[in-house]
Motif scaffolding. Structure first.
Motif, PDB file in Angstrom:
ATOM      1  N   LEU A  99     -10.075  28.844  17.617  1.00  0.00           N
ATOM      2  CA  LEU A  99      -8.978  28.095  17.027  1.00  0.00           C
ATOM      3  C   LEU A  99      -8.755  26.847  17.875  1.00  0.00           C
ATOM      4  CD1 LEU A  99      -6.563  27.783  15.078  1.00  0.00           C
ATOM      5  CD2 LEU A  99      -5.232  29.146  16.703  1.00  0.00           C
ATOM      6  N   VAL A 100      -8.818  25.683  17.264  1.00  0.00           N
ATOM      7  CA  VAL A 100      -8.605  24.421  17.958  1.00  0.00           C
ATOM      8  C   VAL A 100      -7.333  23.801  17.393  1.00  0.00           C
ATOM      9  CG1 VAL A 100      -9.552  22.152  18.452  1.00  0.00           C
ATOM     10  CG2 VAL A 100     -11.083  24.118  18.246  1.00  0.00           C
ATOM     11  N   MET A 101      -6.399  23.500  18.273  1.00  0.00           N
ATOM     12  CA  MET A 101      -5.122  22.949  17.815  1.00  0.00           C
ATOM     13  C   MET A 101      -4.879  21.585  18.447  1.00  0.00           C
ATOM     14  SD  MET A 101      -2.643  26.299  17.812  1.00  0.00           S
ATOM     15  CE  MET A 101      -2.077  25.932  19.422  1.00  0.00           C
ATOM     16  N   GLU A 102      -4.250  20.728  17.661  1.00  0.00           N
ATOM     17  CA  GLU A 102      -3.809  19.426  18.148  1.00  0.00           C
ATOM     18  C   GLU A 102      -2.384  19.227  17.671  1.00  0.00           C
ATOM     19  OE1 GLU A 102      -6.442  16.477  16.581  1.00  0.00           O
ATOM     20  OE2 GLU A 102      -8.067  17.024  17.925  1.00  0.00           O
ATOM     21  N   LEU A 103      -1.604  18.558  18.457  1.00  0.00           N
ATOM     22  CA  LEU A 103      -0.243  18.201  18.098  1.00  0.00           C
ATOM     23  C   LEU A 103      -0.138  16.691  18.291  1.00  0.00           C
ATOM     24  CD1 LEU A 103       2.433  19.393  17.170  1.00  0.00           C
ATOM     25  CD2 LEU A 103       3.083  19.597  19.565  1.00  0.00           C
ATOM     26  N   ASN A 104      -0.603  15.961  17.302  1.00  0.00           N
ATOM     27  CA  ASN A 104      -0.734  14.517  17.411  1.00  0.00           C
ATOM     28  C   ASN A 104       0.571  13.793  17.088  1.00  0.00           C
ATOM     29  OD1 ASN A 104      -3.518  14.581  18.053  1.00  0.00           O
ATOM     30  ND2 ASN A 104      -3.973  14.984  15.917  1.00  0.00           N
ATOM     31  N   VAL A 105       0.860  12.797  17.880  1.00  0.00           N
ATOM     32  CA  VAL A 105       2.006  11.921  17.651  1.00  0.00           C
ATOM     33  C   VAL A 105       1.541  10.480  17.814  1.00  0.00           C
ATOM     34  CG1 VAL A 105       3.784  13.552  18.400  1.00  0.00           C
ATOM     35  CG2 VAL A 105       2.772  12.005  20.062  1.00  0.00           C
ATOM     36  N   GLU A 106       2.315   9.580  17.237  1.00  0.00           N
ATOM     37  CA  GLU A 106       2.031   8.151  17.376  1.00  0.00           C
ATOM     38  C   GLU A 106       3.210   7.501  18.077  1.00  0.00           C
ATOM     39  OE1 GLU A 106       2.051   4.646  14.265  1.00  0.00           O
ATOM     40  OE2 GLU A 106       0.181   5.798  14.097  1.00  0.00           O
ATOM     41  N   CYS A 107       2.926   6.753  19.096  1.00  0.00           N
ATOM     42  CA  CYS A 107       3.976   6.060  19.844  1.00  0.00           C
ATOM     43  C   CYS A 107       4.675   5.064  18.913  1.00  0.00           C
ATOM     44  CB  CYS A 107       3.361   5.325  21.033  1.00  0.00           C
ATOM     45  SG  CYS A 107       4.548   4.291  21.934  1.00  0.00           S
ATOM     46  N   PRO A 108       5.997   5.112  18.850  1.00  0.00           N
ATOM     47  CA  PRO A 108       6.721   4.180  17.989  1.00  0.00           C
ATOM     48  C   PRO A 108       6.671   2.732  18.485  1.00  0.00           C
ATOM     49  CG  PRO A 108       8.257   5.506  19.253  1.00  0.00           C
ATOM     50  CD  PRO A 108       6.890   6.038  19.536  1.00  0.00           C
ATOM     51  N   GLU A 109       6.278   2.543  19.722  1.00  0.00           N
ATOM     52  CA  GLU A 109       6.224   1.196  20.302  1.00  0.00           C
ATOM     53  C   GLU A 109       4.846   0.557  20.127  1.00  0.00           C
ATOM     54  OE1 GLU A 109       7.639  -2.200  21.990  1.00  0.00           O
ATOM     55  OE2 GLU A 109       8.836  -0.433  21.523  1.00  0.00           O
ATOM     56  N   CYS A 110       3.798   1.209  20.591  1.00  0.00           N
ATOM     57  CA  CYS A 110       2.465   0.592  20.592  1.00  0.00           C
ATOM     58  C   CYS A 110       1.503   1.207  19.569  1.00  0.00           C
ATOM     59  CB  CYS A 110       1.847   0.655  21.988  1.00  0.00           C
ATOM     60  SG  CYS A 110       1.314   2.308  22.496  1.00  0.00           S
ATOM     61  N   GLU A 111       1.961   2.251  18.851  1.00  0.00           N
ATOM     62  CA  GLU A 111       1.181   2.931  17.819  1.00  0.00           C
ATOM     63  C   GLU A 111      -0.033   3.691  18.356  1.00  0.00           C
ATOM     64  OE1 GLU A 111       0.387   0.074  14.745  1.00  0.00           O
ATOM     65  OE2 GLU A 111       2.492  -0.028  14.183  1.00  0.00           O
ATOM     66  N   HIS A 112      -0.060   3.942  19.654  1.00  0.00           N
ATOM     67  CA  HIS A 112      -1.132   4.739  20.249  1.00  0.00           C
ATOM     68  C   HIS A 112      -0.953   6.192  19.807  1.00  0.00           C
ATOM     69  CE1 HIS A 112      -4.006   6.244  23.145  1.00  0.00           C
ATOM     70  NE2 HIS A 112      -3.081   7.032  23.673  1.00  0.00           N
ATOM     71  N   GLU A 113      -2.004   6.800  19.269  1.00  0.00           N
ATOM     72  CA  GLU A 113      -1.942   8.198  18.853  1.00  0.00           C
ATOM     73  C   GLU A 113      -2.523   9.076  19.946  1.00  0.00           C
ATOM     74  OE1 GLU A 113      -4.016  10.883  15.522  1.00  0.00           O
ATOM     75  OE2 GLU A 113      -2.839   9.220  14.710  1.00  0.00           O
ATOM     76  N   ALA A 161       8.923  12.986  24.703  1.00  0.00           N
ATOM     77  CA  ALA A 161       7.569  12.600  25.092  1.00  0.00           C
ATOM     78  C   ALA A 161       7.571  11.177  25.639  1.00  0.00           C
ATOM     79  CB  ALA A 161       6.643  12.687  23.882  1.00  0.00           C
ATOM     80  N   TYR A 162       6.480  10.834  26.272  1.00  0.00           N
ATOM     81  CA  TYR A 162       6.291   9.462  26.708  1.00  0.00           C
ATOM     82  C   TYR A 162       4.843   9.094  26.429  1.00  0.00           C
ATOM     83  CZ  TYR A 162       4.447  11.880  30.759  1.00  0.00           C
ATOM     84  OH  TYR A 162       3.727  12.723  31.566  1.00  0.00           O
ATOM     85  N   CYS A 163       4.629   7.871  26.041  1.00  0.00           N
ATOM     86  CA  CYS A 163       3.300   7.406  25.674  1.00  0.00           C
ATOM     87  C   CYS A 163       2.437   7.235  26.922  1.00  0.00           C
ATOM     88  CB  CYS A 163       3.408   6.083  24.921  1.00  0.00           C
ATOM     89  SG  CYS A 163       1.811   5.383  24.451  1.00  0.00           S
ATOM     90  N   PRO A 164       1.230   7.808  26.925  1.00  0.00           N
ATOM     91  CA  PRO A 164       0.355   7.647  28.088  1.00  0.00           C
ATOM     92  C   PRO A 164      -0.221   6.235  28.198  1.00  0.00           C
ATOM     93  CG  PRO A 164      -0.759   8.906  26.389  1.00  0.00           C
ATOM     94  CD  PRO A 164       0.651   8.690  25.927  1.00  0.00           C
ATOM     95  N   LYS A 165      -0.113   5.456  27.143  1.00  0.00           N
ATOM     96  CA  LYS A 165      -0.656   4.101  27.164  1.00  0.00           C
ATOM     97  C   LYS A 165       0.379   3.074  27.622  1.00  0.00           C
ATOM     98  CE  LYS A 165      -3.104   0.741  24.336  1.00  0.00           C
ATOM     99  NZ  LYS A 165      -3.652   0.457  23.005  1.00  0.00           N
ATOM    100  N   CYS A 166       1.595   3.117  27.032  1.00  0.00           N
ATOM    101  CA  CYS A 166       2.594   2.088  27.351  1.00  0.00           C
ATOM    102  C   CYS A 166       3.825   2.644  28.060  1.00  0.00           C
ATOM    103  CB  CYS A 166       3.012   1.344  26.082  1.00  0.00           C
ATOM    104  SG  CYS A 166       4.041   2.302  24.952  1.00  0.00           S
TER     105      CYS A 166
END
Length: 75
Positions: A9-23, A59-64
């Motif tokens: 079983l492979v699970m992902e819990l994907n979100v998109e940063c509301p600021e930079c749109e990084h998923e 959460a916090y975006c790992p990119k921005c």
């Protein structure tokens, strides 16, 4: 016939940063300390298709580095 094999079983819990749109996958980030997000999403009492508010986390975006709230799961 060969021996049965187990599935993975492979699970992902994907979100998109509301600021930079990084998923990104919250399960892969350090934000899933001690499996807390797994427990929120996979709680037996909440394992219902209409229970989209089962997840509430910060959460916090790992990119921005933008902090944001996450509430709900889309199935």
């Amino acid at each position: 016939m060969s021996e049965p094999v187990k599935a993975t079983l492979v699970m992902e819990l994907n979100v998109e940063c509301p600021e930079c749109e990084h998923e990104f996958d919250l399960f892969q980030e350090s934000q899933n300390d001690e499996g807390d997000l797994y427990r929120q999403v996979l709680d037996d009492d909440r394992w219902k298709i209409d229970a989209d508010d089962r997840l509430k986390t910060y959460a916090y975006c790992p990119k921005c580095s933008t902090p944001f709230d996450v509430k709900g799961v889309i199935w």
